[in-house]
Design a protein around this motif. Structure first.
Motif, PDB file in Angstrom:
ATOM      1  N   LEU B  27      55.270 -15.512  52.554  1.00 37.21           N
ATOM      2  CA  LEU B  27      56.361 -15.970  53.411  1.00 37.21           C
ATOM      3  C   LEU B  27      55.925 -16.067  54.871  1.00 37.21           C
ATOM      4  O   LEU B  27      56.739 -16.379  55.739  1.00 37.21           O
ATOM      5  N   GLY B  28      54.664 -15.793  55.110  1.00 37.13           N
ATOM      6  CA  GLY B  28      54.148 -15.902  56.476  1.00 37.13           C
ATOM      7  C   GLY B  28      54.617 -14.780  57.380  1.00 37.13           C
ATOM      8  O   GLY B  28      54.408 -14.827  58.592  1.00 37.13           O
ATOM      9  N   THR B  29      55.251 -13.758  56.825  1.00 42.59           N
ATOM     10  CA  THR B  29      55.801 -12.707  57.682  1.00 42.59           C
ATOM     11  C   THR B  29      54.707 -11.802  58.258  1.00 42.59           C
ATOM     12  O   THR B  29      54.941 -11.118  59.254  1.00 42.59           O
ATOM     13  N   SER B  30      53.542 -11.807  57.624  1.00 40.32           N
ATOM     14  CA  SER B  30      52.456 -10.990  58.181  1.00 40.32           C
ATOM     15  C   SER B  30      51.749 -11.730  59.301  1.00 40.32           C
ATOM     16  O   SER B  30      51.825 -11.344  60.464  1.00 40.32           O
ATOM     17  N   LEU B  31      51.103 -12.830  58.927  1.00 40.70           N
ATOM     18  CA  LEU B  31      50.278 -13.534  59.910  1.00 40.70           C
ATOM     19  C   LEU B  31      51.109 -14.130  61.038  1.00 40.70           C
ATOM     20  O   LEU B  31      50.685 -14.153  62.194  1.00 40.70           O
ATOM     21  N   ARG B  32      52.296 -14.614  60.695  1.00 34.40           N
ATOM     22  CA  ARG B  32      53.116 -15.283  61.699  1.00 34.40           C
ATOM     23  C   ARG B  32      54.181 -14.344  62.263  1.00 34.40           C
ATOM     24  O   ARG B  32      55.074 -14.811  62.978  1.00 34.40           O
ATOM     25  N   GLY B  33      54.115 -13.083  61.913  1.00 31.20           N
ATOM     26  CA  GLY B  33      55.103 -12.133  62.421  1.00 31.20           C
ATOM     27  C   GLY B  33      54.433 -10.840  62.834  1.00 31.20           C
ATOM     28  O   GLY B  33      54.107 -10.646  64.009  1.00 31.20           O
ATOM     29  N   SER B  34      54.143  -9.991  61.844  1.00 33.01           N
ATOM     30  CA  SER B  34      53.596  -8.661  62.149  1.00 33.01           C
ATOM     31  C   SER B  34      52.346  -8.750  63.007  1.00 33.01           C
ATOM     32  O   SER B  34      52.184  -8.004  63.983  1.00 33.01           O
ATOM     33  N   THR B  35      51.441  -9.656  62.632  1.00 31.23           N
ATOM     34  CA  THR B  35      50.171  -9.741  63.358  1.00 31.23           C
ATOM     35  C   THR B  35      50.403 -10.149  64.807  1.00 31.23           C
ATOM     36  O   THR B  35      49.781  -9.600  65.721  1.00 31.23           O
ATOM     37  N   ARG B  36      51.296 -11.092  65.014  1.00 33.92           N
ATOM     38  CA  ARG B  36      51.561 -11.530  66.388  1.00 33.92           C
ATOM     39  C   ARG B  36      52.161 -10.399  67.222  1.00 33.92           C
ATOM     40  O   ARG B  36      51.795 -10.199  68.379  1.00 33.92           O
ATOM     41  N   ILE B  37      53.117  -9.692  66.619  1.00 31.86           N
ATOM     42  CA  ILE B  37      53.776  -8.625  67.383  1.00 31.86           C
ATOM     43  C   ILE B  37      52.775  -7.497  67.657  1.00 31.86           C
ATOM     44  O   ILE B  37      52.659  -6.999  68.782  1.00 31.86           O
ATOM     45  N   ALA B  38      52.029  -7.133  66.605  1.00 32.54           N
ATOM     46  CA  ALA B  38      51.066  -6.039  66.766  1.00 32.54           C
ATOM     47  C   ALA B  38      49.960  -6.429  67.734  1.00 32.54           C
ATOM     48  O   ALA B  38      49.422  -5.574  68.451  1.00 32.54           O
ATOM     49  N   ASN B  39      49.631  -7.693  67.792  1.00 34.85           N
ATOM     50  CA  ASN B  39      48.588  -8.142  68.721  1.00 34.85           C
ATOM     51  C   ASN B  39      49.008  -7.914  70.171  1.00 34.85           C
ATOM     52  O   ASN B  39      48.186  -7.667  71.040  1.00 34.85           O
ATOM     53  N   ARG B  40      50.308  -7.977  70.413  1.00 34.62           N
ATOM     54  CA  ARG B  40      50.782  -7.696  71.769  1.00 34.62           C
ATOM     55  C   ARG B  40      50.741  -6.202  72.064  1.00 34.62           C
ATOM     56  O   ARG B  40      50.557  -5.796  73.199  1.00 34.62           O
ATOM     57  N   LEU B  41      50.987  -5.412  71.020  1.00 33.40           N
ATOM     58  CA  LEU B  41      51.139  -3.974  71.240  1.00 33.40           C
ATOM     59  C   LEU B  41      49.808  -3.231  71.173  1.00 33.40           C
ATOM     60  O   LEU B  41      49.650  -2.164  71.759  1.00 33.40           O
ATOM     61  N   LEU B  42      48.899  -3.772  70.391  1.00 32.33           N
ATOM     62  CA  LEU B  42      47.582  -3.124  70.265  1.00 32.33           C
ATOM     63  C   LEU B  42      46.496  -4.184  70.444  1.00 32.33           C
ATOM     64  O   LEU B  42      45.610  -4.346  69.609  1.00 32.33           O
ATOM     65  N   PHE B  43      46.587  -4.887  71.538  1.00 32.69           N
ATOM     66  CA  PHE B  43      45.659  -5.973  71.823  1.00 32.69           C
ATOM     67  C   PHE B  43      44.223  -5.447  71.763  1.00 32.69           C
ATOM     68  O   PHE B  43      43.901  -4.393  72.328  1.00 32.69           O
ATOM     69  N   CYS B  44      43.382  -6.154  71.054  1.00 32.95           N
ATOM     70  CA  CYS B  44      41.946  -5.856  70.940  1.00 32.95           C
ATOM     71  C   CYS B  44      41.620  -4.736  69.944  1.00 32.95           C
ATOM     72  O   CYS B  44      40.449  -4.490  69.689  1.00 32.95           O
ATOM     73  N   ILE B  45      42.651  -4.088  69.408  1.00 27.03           N
ATOM     74  CA  ILE B  45      42.368  -3.150  68.315  1.00 27.03           C
ATOM     75  C   ILE B  45      42.994  -3.765  67.069  1.00 27.03           C
ATOM     76  O   ILE B  45      44.211  -3.741  66.889  1.00 27.03           O
ATOM     77  N   THR B  46      42.179  -4.340  66.241  1.00 20.15           N
ATOM     78  CA  THR B  46      42.711  -5.036  65.070  1.00 20.15           C
ATOM     79  C   THR B  46      42.482  -4.183  63.829  1.00 20.15           C
ATOM     80  O   THR B  46      41.859  -3.122  63.899  1.00 20.15           O
ATOM     81  N   SER B  47      42.949  -4.709  62.718  1.00 15.59           N
ATOM     82  CA  SER B  47      42.800  -3.957  61.469  1.00 15.59           C
ATOM     83  C   SER B  47      41.330  -3.828  61.077  1.00 15.59           C
ATOM     84  O   SER B  47      40.976  -2.944  60.306  1.00 15.59           O
ATOM     85  N   ILE B  48      40.489  -4.701  61.612  1.00 12.59           N
ATOM     86  CA  ILE B  48      39.071  -4.646  61.231  1.00 12.59           C
ATOM     87  C   ILE B  48      38.171  -4.148  62.365  1.00 12.59           C
ATOM     88  O   ILE B  48      36.957  -4.281  62.313  1.00 12.59           O
ATOM     89  N   THR B  49      38.780  -3.562  63.390  1.00 18.57           N
ATOM     90  CA  THR B  49      37.955  -3.004  64.487  1.00 18.57           C
ATOM     91  C   THR B  49      38.330  -1.543  64.730  1.00 18.57           C
ATOM     92  O   THR B  49      38.787  -1.181  65.822  1.00 18.57           O
ATOM     93  N   PRO B  50      38.123  -0.692  63.738  1.00 18.50           N
ATOM     94  CA  PRO B  50      38.606   0.684  63.906  1.00 18.50           C
ATOM     95  C   PRO B  50      37.628   1.616  64.618  1.00 18.50           C
ATOM     96  O   PRO B  50      38.018   2.724  64.979  1.00 18.50           O
ATOM     97  N   ARG B  51      36.368   1.235  64.783  1.00 12.07           N
ATOM     98  CA  ARG B  51      35.405   2.190  65.320  1.00 12.07           C
ATOM     99  C   ARG B  51      35.058   1.860  66.756  1.00 12.07           C
ATOM    100  O   ARG B  51      34.506   0.801  67.079  1.00 12.07           O
ATOM    101  N   ALA B  52      35.396   2.787  67.629  1.00 16.45           N
ATOM    102  CA  ALA B  52      35.243   2.547  69.060  1.00 16.45           C
ATOM    103  C   ALA B  52      33.785   2.285  69.447  1.00 16.45           C
ATOM    104  O   ALA B  52      33.499   1.523  70.365  1.00 16.45           O
ATOM    105  N   ARG B  53      32.854   2.918  68.722  1.00 13.59           N
ATOM    106  CA  ARG B  53      31.475   2.822  69.189  1.00 13.59           C
ATOM    107  C   ARG B  53      30.914   1.406  69.053  1.00 13.59           C
ATOM    108  O   ARG B  53      30.018   1.028  69.804  1.00 13.59           O
ATOM    109  N   TYR B  54      31.448   0.647  68.123  1.00 13.82           N
ATOM    110  CA  TYR B  54      30.975  -0.737  68.045  1.00 13.82           C
ATOM    111  C   TYR B  54      31.286  -1.498  69.344  1.00 13.82           C
ATOM    112  O   TYR B  54      30.677  -2.513  69.643  1.00 13.82           O
ATOM    113  N   PHE B  55      32.297  -1.020  70.077  1.00 12.77           N
ATOM    114  CA  PHE B  55      32.658  -1.690  71.323  1.00 12.77           C
ATOM    115  C   PHE B  55      31.585  -1.506  72.395  1.00 12.77           C
ATOM    116  O   PHE B  55      31.552  -2.250  73.370  1.00 12.77           O
ATOM    117  N   THR B  56      30.747  -0.493  72.232  1.00 11.86           N
ATOM    118  CA  THR B  56      29.615  -0.392  73.166  1.00 11.86           C
ATOM    119  C   THR B  56      28.329  -0.858  72.492  1.00 11.86           C
ATOM    120  O   THR B  56      27.430  -1.381  73.144  1.00 11.86           O
TER     121      THR B  56
END
Lengths: 734, 584
Positions: B27-56
Motif C-alpha cells: 500500500l506504499g505506507t512504508s516507503l511513501r509514509g514511514s520512511t519519509r517521516i522517519a527520514n525527517r526524525l532520524l536523518f542520516c541514520i537509516t535502517s541499513i546504517t546502524p554502526r557508527a564507526r563506518y561513518f569514520t
C-alpha cells in the motif's frame, strides 16, 4: 496459440478522435496505462462511453480519477432495458482508423489479467481515400452515434458534436445506414442497436446446416434459455459449451434436465478468469464466429443489453486456434462441473438516490451548467452546488441553486475558484431539509474547453519534443497546456523547460551521470499544497516567462557566445527566436487586470541584451559577455567565408535586425518628450545605440548587411505579428 | 513522426496476461509514509546504517587511498580500494574477536569472513581475492555521509562561469570536505600506523591475519565505544549536531537521539526496559505498561516537540498496520476462493458473523449483543464506557485520555492480535484492523489542524497515492458525514475499496509501468487474488539503528541481561545536552 497485449494495441498516431466503450471502467488504470498509449496520448479528443449504473457506482465509490472530463470525456449510457455492455474501440486518424472489438472492459483485469478474446482491425486509406475495411469503421461510428442517443447529460451532446465534427473533417468515416452495409471481406460489425444479435447471427448462418456450434462464455441464462434455443434451431448440430469451473455460471441443473445436453468443455487456467465470449458455427460448406461483448444470454442476444461484436466469416474463423497445450479445453461431464454463484451483468435495482447530479459542465471557463434531480420527498429549504478537488476535504466554493426538484441550473463560478485546477474537479449538490442536510455523490465536472487537444503542428508528441529540441512552437504548446491542465501547469512547465543546447562539440548539455548532491528532508510545519489548494498563491506566469528567458540567456546563449562554435549557430538562432517570440506573444496578451503579461520595458531590455550577446557582446561595469559573432570572427579568422555562408544560409543577421525592429516598434512613443537629442519621429530612430552596434558588428565581421527581404523573411518566421504590425515593420526597414 | 499503420489484423486472439511479480509494501505506507517521516526524525541514520564507526571508516578509506595509493602504478579505482579496506576491517574484527563478529552485529560480510577465518586461521590473507559481501558497507553508508557533509558536493562547488565546461564527475573524483578530512584523520589516528594498513595499500594486498587483528582491536566497530577511540567524540558531535552541518533536518536527529537517551534513563531508572515498544508507548501514550502495572512517562520539556513528532510517526504506524492487516487478510481470504474470487459485499458482510462477534467481544471485554458489522465505532466505544456522539477536537482528546496503552482495544493490543493471528474467526483480522484504524484516527483527530498534523500531512506529496493519517481521515470525513457513527460494514466497504484495493492497484503502477506488482484483480463485482502476502511489513526500521549508534558512541550499553542501560558517560552527556536544549 496467439496472444496479444491489449495495452499495446493503440499504437498508431496522431489520432483525431478516439471512441471507446465499456461496461466497467477503471479510471486509474485507464489514466496510468491506456491514456499513455500513443493513439490516446496524441488524440485530439477522447470519449469513453460506459454503463450508467457503473458510472453511478464510480461516483459513490469516489474512485481515483485525475483527468476524467478534463483530458477525456466520459458519457454514461442508460439503455432502455439491460445494461450498456459493448467493448468496441475506434481510433480515427486523418489517414485511417483502428477498430478493436472484444470482451475486455477498460479495467485492469479486462486488459491485463482475464482470458479475453479480441479482434483488432487497422486500416490506412489508400491514395483514393478508401480501404476495403472502411465500411466497418463507418458502422462503428454509427454504433457510437446510436449509443449516444441513450447518453446522459451534456457529455452525450458534446460527444455527438465531436462525431459530427469528425465526419466533416474525415467524410470517409460518415456512418452508413444498415441497409447499405456489406460483408467487408468476411468481417462484420454486429450490435444490438441494429436489432437482436440472435437474428443477425441466424441471418449469417443462413441456409447452411451447421454440424457444430461452439459457445465460449462466462455467463449463461440461469434457465439455460439460449442453449435450448440453439439446440432447437439446429437440432442436428452438436453444441459445445466452453466454460470455466468456479467462474462461469453454467446452469448445470438445467442442462441435466435436457434430453440432449450440450457437450461441456472446461477451459483450464490456473490464474486467469475466463471472460472471453464467442459463438461459432461450422458446417460442411461454411462457418463463422461472433466475438465481442455478448455473453451467451438472452439479455445479450435478444437486444436488451447494448452489445457489440465482430462477426468473422468462414475463411478466417477457426475456433481451434484458441486452444493448444498452453491453454486447454478438457471435456467434462455436466454433473462434474462446478459453476460459479454469479449472475450476468444486469441493471441495478436500487432506487434513485435522494439527490443526484446527472451532469455538470463548465463552459467558457466560468459558466457551470448542472442537470440535477432531487428524489427525496422531504421539503427542501435550500439547495446548493459545491465544488472541490478530490484531495480537498471541504468545498472550495458553494453556489446557491433554485430549490427546484429537477432540472437545469446555470451558475457562474468565480475565476479565482478555478485558477489552480489542473485535473478533475468534482461537483456535488447539498440540500437543507427539515430533517437535516443531505448530499449527492460528487460527479466529475466536464471542462469542455480543455477536452479538445489542438496540437499546433502534428502530434502532441512531436510538438513537445520539437519544442524541447528547438524552442519552436513554444507559445502554442503553452496554450495547449493551459487548456488542458491550467495556468499553474504552464508556469511549472516553463520553470522546468530547458531547450537543448547543441554546438557540435558532442553530446547535449546537462548533468553528468554521477551526481553528488545532498538532500534535506526537513519540512516546516505548514500544510502541503494539496491540503488547501485554494490558498495557494496564484501562479505567476510573468515571472515564469522572465525566468525562462533569463535562464536560457545565461545557460545557452552566453555559452554559445563564449564558445563561438559555428556548428552552434542554428541552435543559437532557435533559442534566440524562441525567447523573443515568447516575450512578444505574451506581451500581446493581457492578464486579469488588463495589463500585458510581459511588460514592454522588460521585453525591450531583454531583446536588446540578446542582440548584444548575438553580435558584439556586453562589456559594462556590472556585466560582461563575449558576443557570439565576435567569437566566431576570432575562431574563424582564417576563413571568414564560412561564417558568411552559414550566416547567409540561416539569415542570422536578418533575424538580428528583425528582433531589433520589434524592440524599436515597441519602444517608439510618438508623444515622448526627448530628454536629450532630437525628437524621435518614427520607430527606426529608436534604440539608436543598439542599431549602431549591430551595424558595427556586421562591418567588423565583413558580412553583408541583410536585405529588406531577409529582414521581412525573418519577421515572417516569427509567426506572431499581425498584418498591421507586419506592414508597419516593413515600412521601417530602410 | 507519426506512426503509421502497418499491422495486420488480429483475428480471434486471447489477450496477453501480465503476470504478478513480487510484492512488498503493497500500500506504499512504508516507503511513501514511514520512511519519509522517519527520514525527517532520524536523518542520516537509516535502517541499513546502524554502526557508527563506518561513518569514520568510509571517509578514512578515501583519505587513505589518496594518501597511500592514488597515482601509484598498482592503484585501484576508489570504489574497489574502499571495498578492499572494508574486507580488511571485517577480517580484522573477526580475528580480534577470535572468529566471532563484533557485538551489535552489522559488520558487513561477517558470515563469509567467519567462514574464511575458520579455514585459514593464522595464515595470510590475499585481500584482492576475497569477496565477503555482495553489497559493501560503503553502498549503505554513502548517502548518509553525503548528507552529513562529509564530501564536497555540487552545492559546495561555485556555480560555473559561462566559459567553463561542466565537469563530468565520477566516483573517483569525490573529495572529502573539511569535516570529512577531520573525521578521516580521527580514524587514521587509531589505525594509520598499523602494519596492516600499509599492507592493504601495497602492491601485493597481502596481510597477515595477526596484523589485521590489531586493526580490529584499534578500529573495529564495537571498539568505538571505548573512551580511547580518537573518533568517538567527533562522531558524537556530528550525530548530535554539536557542530554546523548542512541542512535543517540534522537538528531533529539530535533531538530524537536525546529523546531516546532521556527515555532510556527515565525508564531504566524505574526498572523498565528501553526498547522499540517502550519507546513507542512512551511517545504515543505517555506511559508504558506490563501485565501488572502502568507507568506514566514524563517527557522533558525541551523534548516535547520531538516527542510529538514521533507520536505523529506512530499514528501513521498504527494506521499502516491496520491497512496492511486488511490487505493481508484480504489476500489470504481470496487465495482460498481461487479464480471464483469474492464479491466485496460478501467479504464485508462476513463482519456480521458470529465468530467475529465472539472474537471482538473477547478483545474488547464487552459482550456484543448485535453483529460487529452493524455497530458503529460510536456504539462500541459507548459500550466501553466512552460515549461520544462524534469525533472532533475535544472528543478526540477524550478518547486519548480514556483509551490507554493497556486498555482492551488499545492500538498495541490490536496490533498484536493482527500480527499474531490471535483470533478464532479469520474475518476477525479484518474487524480488528478496522477497529485499529478507527481508534487511531479518532485519537489523531485532535492533532489534525495543528502544526503537527500539518507536518504529518506534508509527508504525503500526492494525496492520491500517499496514505498518511490526514489523508485517510479526510477521506473518511468526506465519505461519511459522521464516520464515527457509521456501521463497521459501511466503513469496511469504503476502506477496503478505497484504501486497500484501489490503493494497492495504484501502487503497482508506481513501481513498474506494467502494473505487474499487483496481487488483487477486480472483475465486475468479484475481487480475486493472484499471489500471497502474509507478513505485515510496517515497522520503525530506523529505531534499532539509532539504538546501536548510541551504543557505539558509548552513551548506551547493554547489561548482562542484554537490556539497555545508560552509561555513566551517557548520563553526563545527556545532562549537558539537556541543559543546552533548555537554554535554546
Amino acid at each position: 496459440m496467439r496472444y496479444c497485449d491489449y495495452t499495446t494495441l493503440f499504437s498508431t498516431h496522431p489520432s483525431e478522435l478516439v471512441l471507446l466503450s465499456t461496461y466497467n471502467f477503471d479510471p486509474d488504470f485507464f489514466e496510468r496505462r491506456l491514456l499513455r498509449a500513443p493513439s490516446l496520448l496524441t488524440a485530439r479528443r477522447i470519449v469513453v462511453l460506459m454503463d450508467y449504473d457503473q458510472w453511478s457506482r464510480l461516483k459513490v465509490e469516489e474512485v481515483t480519477a485525475r483527468w476524467m472530463n478534463s483530458k477525456y470525456l466520459v458519457v454514461p449510457i442508460r439503455p432502455k432495458a439491460g445494461v450498456f455492455h459493448p467493448k468496441l474501440q475506434l481510433v480515427l486518424r486523418a489517414d485511417g482508423f483502428q477498430l478493436v472489438c472484444g470482451s475486455s472492459n477498460l479495467t485492469r483485469s479486462g486488459c491485463t489479467h482475464n482470458l479475453e478474446i479480441v479482434n483488432a482491425i487497422s486500416a490506412m486509406l489508400d491514395d483514393s481515400g478508401t480501404h476495403e475495411s472502411l465500411p466497418l469503421c463507418c458502422d462503428a461510428v454509427r454504433f457510437f452515434q446510436l449509443a449516444l442517443d441513450r447518453g446522459i447529460g451534456d457529455a452525450a451532446a458534446i460527444a455527438r458534436d465531436w462525431i459530427a465534427d469528425a465526419a466533416k473533417d474525415m467524410p470517409w468515416c460518415r456512418p452508413t445506414s444498415r441497409q447499405h452495409r456489406d460483408d467487408h471481406g468476411g468481417v462484420k460489425l454486429m450490435h444490438t442497436l441494429d436489432g437482436p444479435l440472435w437474428d443477425q447471427f441466424v441471418e449469417c448462418v443462413g441456409d447452411h446446416r451447421p454440424t457444430q456450434i461452439v459457445v465460449v462464455s462466462p455467463f449463461y441464462d440461469t434457465d439455460g434459455r439460449m442453449i435450448r434455443r440453439v439446440l432447437q434451431k439446429w437440432p442436428k448440430a452438436t453444441l459445445e459449451v466452453l466454460a470455466q469451473q468456479l467462474t462461469s455460471n453454467l446452469p448445470v441443473g438445467q442442462l441435466k434436465l435436457m434430453a440432449r445436453p450440450p457437450d461441456i468443455y472446461e477451459v483450464r487456467s490456473a490464474s486467469r478468469r475466463l471472460h472471453g465470449k464467442a459463438l461459432g458455427w461450422q458446417s460442411t460448406d461454411g462457418g463463422g464466429i461472433l466475438v465481442g461483448s455478448a455473453n451467451f444470454t438472452a439479455a445479450a442476444f435478444d437486444g436488451r443489453n447494448i452489445e457489440a461484436c465482430i462477426y468473422v466469416g468462414a475463411e478466417t474463423a477457426n475456433m481451434n486456434t484458441l486452444f493448444d497445450s498452453q491453454l486447454q479445453r478438457v471435456s467434462i461431464a455436466v454433473e462434474d462441473f462446478i459453476p460459479a454463484d454469479t449472475t450476468e451483468p444486469r441493471p441495478d435495482e436500487d432506487t434513485e438516490p435522494a439527490l443526484s447530479i446527472q451532469s455538470a459542465s463548465l463552459r467558457d471557463g466560468t459558466t457551470l451548467r448542472l442537470l440535477y434531480e432531487v428524489s427525496s420527498g422531504e421539503v427542501i429549504t435550500k439547495l446548493s452546488v459545491a465544488l472541490r478537488l478530490s484531495s480537498e476535504s471541504f468545498p472550495r466554493a458553494t453556489i446557491v441553486l433554485p430549490t427546484r426538484r429537477t432540472g437545469e441550473a446555470v451558475v457562474k463560478v468565480g475565476e479565482k475558484v478555478l485558477q489552480d485546477v489542473h485535473g478533475s474537479l468534482l461537483a456535488f449538490i447539498s440540500a437543507e431539509t427539515d430533517h437535516g442536510r443531505i448530499e449527492s455523490a460528487a460527479t466529475w465536472v466536464i471542462h469542455e474547453d480543455r477536452l479538445t487537444h489542438e496540437p499546433s503542428d502534428g502530434s502532441g508528441i512531436k510538438t513537445k519534443t520539437h519544442v524541447e529540441e528547438t524552442g519552436d512552437g513554444l507559445p502554442e504548446y503553452l496554450d495547449e497546456i493551459v487548456k488542458r491542465e491550467g495556468l499553474a501547469s504552464v508556469v511549472e512547465y516553463l520553470n522546468h523547460l530547458n531547450i537543448r543546447f547543441f554546438d557540435g562539440s558532442g553530446g547535449i548539455g546537462g548533468r553528468s551521470k554521477f551526481q553528488l548532491r545532498r538532500s534535506d528532508p526537513y519540512h516546516p510545519d505548514v500544510p502541503p499544497e494539496w491540503w488547501d489548494q485554494i490558498d495557494a498563491h496564484a501562479p505567476n506566469l510573468e515571472q515564469a516567462i522572465y525566468s525562462f528567458c533569463d535562464r536560457h540567456e545565461k545557460s545557452r546563449l552566453r555559452r554559445h557566445a563564449e564558445r563561438g562554435n559555428i556548428n552552434g549557430m542554428e541552435n543559437f538562432l532557435d533559442i534566440f527566436t524562441a525567447v523573443v517570440r515568447l516575450l512578444y506573444v505574451y506581451h500581446t496578451r493581457v492578464d486579469g487586470r488588463g495589463q500585458p503579461v510581459v511588460k514592454a520595458p522588460q521585453l525591450i531590455g531583454r531583446v536588446c541584451r540578446l542582440i548584444e550577446i548575438a553580435t558584439s557582446g556586453i562589456d559594462t561595469s556590472h556585466d560582461y559577455c563575449e558576443g557570439y559573432t565576435t567569437s566566431l570572427v576570432v575562431n574563424l579568422n582564417g576563413d571568414l567565408s564560412l561564417l558568411h555562408e552559414r550566416s547567409e544560409e540561416l539569415n542570422f543577421m536578418g533575424h538580428m535586425c528583425a528582433a531589433l525592429l520589434i524592440a524599436q516598434m515597441l519602444r517608439f512613443d510618438p508623444n515622448e518628450v526627448p530628454i536629450y537629442g532630437p525628437k524621435v519621429t518614427r520607430p527606426r530612430e529608436c534604440l539608436e545605440h543598439q542599431v549602431k552596434r549591430l551595424h558595427a558588428t556586421i562591418v567588423d565581421a565583413e558580412m553583408a548587411a541583410p536585405s529588406k527581404q531577409q529582414v521581412v523573411s525573418a519577421l515572417g518566421q516569427y509567426r506572431m505579428l499581425s498584418d498591421d504590425v507586419m506592414t508597419a515593420c516593413e515600412g521601417e526597414i530602410s | 513522426m507519426a506512426k503509421k499503420d502497418k499491422s495486420s489484423p488480429i483475428i480471434l486472439q486471447w489477450t496477453k496476461h501480465v503476470p504478478t511479480a513480487d510484492v512488498q509494501d503493497p500500500l506504499g505506507t512504508s516507503l511513501r509514509g514511514s520512511t519519509r517521516i522517519a527520514n525527517r526524525l532520524l536523518f542520516c541514520i537509516t535502517s541499513i546504517t546502524p554502526r557508527a564507526r563506518y561513518f569514520t571508516f568510509v571517509p578514512w578509506c578515501v583519505y587513505d587511498y589518496n594518501k597511500r595509493e592514488r597515482g601509484t602504478p598498482h592503484a585501484l579505482g576508489l570504489r574497489d580500494a574502499i571495498v578492499l579496506r572494508e574486507h580488511a576491517l571485517t577480517l580484522g574484527c573477526i580475528a580480534h574477536h577470535d572468529g566471532a563478529a563484533c557485538a551489535g552485529g552489522a559488520l558487513v560480510g561477517t558470515r563469509e569472513a567467519i567462514r574464511w577465518y575458520g579455514s585459514h586461521n593464522g595464515s595470510e590473507a590475499n585481500l584482492r581475492r576475497l569477496r565477503f559481501a555482495k553489497n559493501p558497507a560503503m553502498n549503505a553508508y554513502f548517502n548518509s555521509l553525503v548528507n552529513l557533509g562529509v564530501f564536497i558536493t555540487e552545492e559546495d562547488i561555485p556555480e560555473l562561469e559561462d566559459d567553463e565546461e561542466p565537469i563530468e564527475l565520477t566516483f573517483d573524483d569525490i573529495e572529502l570536505s573539511a569535516m570529512g578530512l577531520e573525521i578521516a584523520a580521527a580514524y587514521d589516528a587509531a589505525v594509520g600506523r598499523l602494519q596492516a594498513v600499509s599492507e592493504v595499500a601495497s602492491r601485493s594486498r597481502r596481510c597477515a591475519v595477526t596484523t589485521l587483528k590489531a586493526w580490529g582491536r584499534k578500529g573495529g566497530l564495537c571498539e568505538l565505544a571505548l573512551p580511547t577511540s580518537p573518533d568517538r567524540d567527533l562522531l558524537r558531535d556530528i550525530f548530535f549536531t554539536r557542530r554546523e552541518l548542512p541542512g535543517k533536518a540534522h537538528a531533529d536527529r539530535r533531538r530524537t537521539l536525546l529523546l531516546m537517551l532521556d527515555l532510556a534513563r527515565r525508564l531504566t531508572t524505574n526498572g523498565w526496559s528501553f526498547d522499540a515498544v517502550t519507546f513507542a508507548d512512551s511517545v504515543y501514550f505517555g506511559e508504558v505498561s506490563d501485565e501488572d502495572e502502568n507507568h506514566a512517562v514524563a517527557i522533558s520539556s525541551p523534548l516535547t516537540d520531538i516527542s510529538l513528532r514521533w507520536r505523529m510517526f506512530y499514528f501513521h504506524y498504527y494506521m499502516a498496520v491496520a491497512l496492511e492487516g486488511i490487505f493481508s487478510w484480504l489476500v489470504t481470504r481470496l487465495r482460498g476462493a481461487g479464480l471464483a474470487g469474492e464479491s466485496l459485499d460478501g467479504l464485508v458482510s462476513d463482519l456480521n458473523g458470529l465468530g467475529v462477534r465472539r472474537d471482538i467481544s473477547l478483545f474488547a471485554g464487552v459482550h456484543l449483543e448485535e453483529p460487529f458489522g452493524l455497530i458503529s465505532p460510536r456504539r462500541l466505544f459507548a459500550l466501553l464506557g466512552t460515549p461520544l456522539e462524534l469525533i472532533d477536537y475535544d472528543t478526540s482528546a477524550t478518547i486519548d485520555g480514556s483509551r490507554r496503552v493497556s486498555g482492551p482495544i488499545s492500538e498495541p493490543i490490536l496490533e498484536g492480535v493482527i500480527r499474531n493471528d490471535d483470533y478464532q474467526d479469520p474475518t476477525s483480522a479484518f474487524a480488528a484492523s478496522l477497529l485499529l484504524l478507527a481508534i487511531t484516527l479518532a485519537r489523531y483527530k485532535r492533532w489534525d489542524a495543528t502544526q503537527y498534523g500539518q507536518w504529518l500531512a506534508s509527508a504525503a506529496a500526492d494525496p492520491y497515492l500517499d496514505l498518511v493519517p490526514p489523508v485517510v481521515l479526510h477521506g473518511m470525513e468526506r465519505r461519511f458525514q459522521n464516520w464515527w457513527d457509521t456501521p463497521f460494514v459501511e466503513l469496511g466497504m469504503f476502506v477496503l475499496h478505497r484504501f486497500v484495493i484501489q490503493q494497492h492497484q495504484a501502487m503497482s503502477y508506481e513501481k513498474v509501468a506494467s502494473g505487474a506488482r499487483c496481487l488483487l484483480q477486480i472483475d465486475g463485482d468479484r475481487v480475486l487474488s493472484t499471489g500471497t502476502y502474509d507478513k505485515i511489513g510496517t515497522g520503525n526500521a530506523r529505531f534499532p539503528s539509532a539504538l546501536q549508534v548510541l551504543i557505539d558512541l558509548g552513551l548506551l550499553s547493554r547489561d548482562d541481561s542484554n537490556d539497555i542501560v545508560v552509561t555513566e558517560d551517557g548520563d553526563l552527556f545527556l545532562s549537558q545536552e539537556m541543559a543546552t536544549e533548555a537554554t535554546e
